[in-house]
Design a protein around this motif. Structure first.
Motif: not given
Length: 273
Positions: A194-197, A65-70
């Motif tokens: 850093v980002s979700k992307g 999973a992607i956490l902490y907004n990426g």
């Protein structure tokens, strides 16, 4: 239906969850059907590995999973971080201290691995922290300057947060941090780049999925980079207009089981299954 090799990455709050912070039975049942027929599913959220748990216990998450907004990729099966990025808090800590001198009625939350600190005192605490009984410790911002910060959240009224953003950007070069709104009431500070992307790009490499079979769905501006990275980027009907402009298509709202509709109707239209 065969969903073999298709990766669906969903935002949580405002997308998979409805306005009451519940995940509909239709969403859960459809995701189980999706995974049982070869699909890969995970979430991408600003939440941590701790405060996400009450919301995902019934979800068939079968990849990291992607956490902490990426800022982090976390494997819930192995209960460990696959990757995480840290802020340059030697500069940021002093900027936050200056913000706290000037602004009141804001809640400043600093996240380290496995822990959340509130450094703005008890005069105002994020209502969701209280409602969800999220564990936290009170601290002075300079007392935790040597810890590894994954992200910072400032919670308060939008006009105040916009003023704080201008102040932070006047103090710190823009190539040091990534600042974004995850809702109107939350300003988040992440490591630069850093980002979700960016995290989705890492996840695609990590699990070796075909880029043409990557689907992402979200509702707010912090999801924009993620849906741009995905082959099929989808916005919910309740999404921010900027996200809708970036999306390949728009589906129903989060209160109408948007993720179930994505799987049942949108994916078969855009991706060969």
């Amino acid at each position: 239906m065969n969903f073999n090799g298709i990766l669906v990455v969903s935002d949580l709050d405002g997308t998979l969850m409805d306005s009451s912070k519940n995940i509909s039975k239709k969403n859960i049942d459809t995701l189980r059907y999706f995974v049982n027929n070869g699909g890969l599913f995970t979430v991408a959220t600003g939440r941590t590995e701790l405060n996400i748990r009450p919301f995902i216990r019934d979800l068939p998450i079968n990849c990291p999973a992607i956490l902490y907004n990426g800022a982090a990729i976390y494997d819930f099966k192995k209960e460990k971080f696959i990757k995480h990025a840290c802020l340059d808090n030697s500069i940021l800590a002093h900027a936050i201290r200056d913000v706290l001198y000037e602004y009141n009625e804001i809640c400043v939350q600093i996240f380290t691995v496995g822990k959340m600190y509130i450094v703005s005192g008890t005069r105002y605490i994020d209502p969701y922290v209280i409602h969800e009984k999220q564990p936290y410790e009170l601290a002075d911002v300079l007392d935790i300057i040597n810890e590894k910060w994954l992200k910072v959240i400032l919670n308060g009224k939008n006009d105040k947060l916009k003023g704080i953003l201008k102040k932070i950007e006047s103090i710190i070069p823009k190539n040091k941090f990534n600042c974004m709104f995850s809702t109107d009431e939350y300003l988040e500070i992440l490591p630069f780049g850093v980002s979700k992307g960016s995290a989705l790009r890492e996840l695609i490499k990590l699990i070796g999925v075909n880029e043409n079979k990557v689907v992402a769905i979200g509702d707010y501006c912090n999801d924009i980079e993620m849906i741009k990275v995905a082959y099929l980027g989808v916005a919910t009907a309740n999404a921010h207009n900027d996200l809708k402009k970036a999306a390949k298509c728009i589906t129903v709202s989060n209160d109408n089981s948007a993720v179930a509709t994505l799987i049942n109707e949108v994916i078969p239209e855009f991706i060969s299954v």
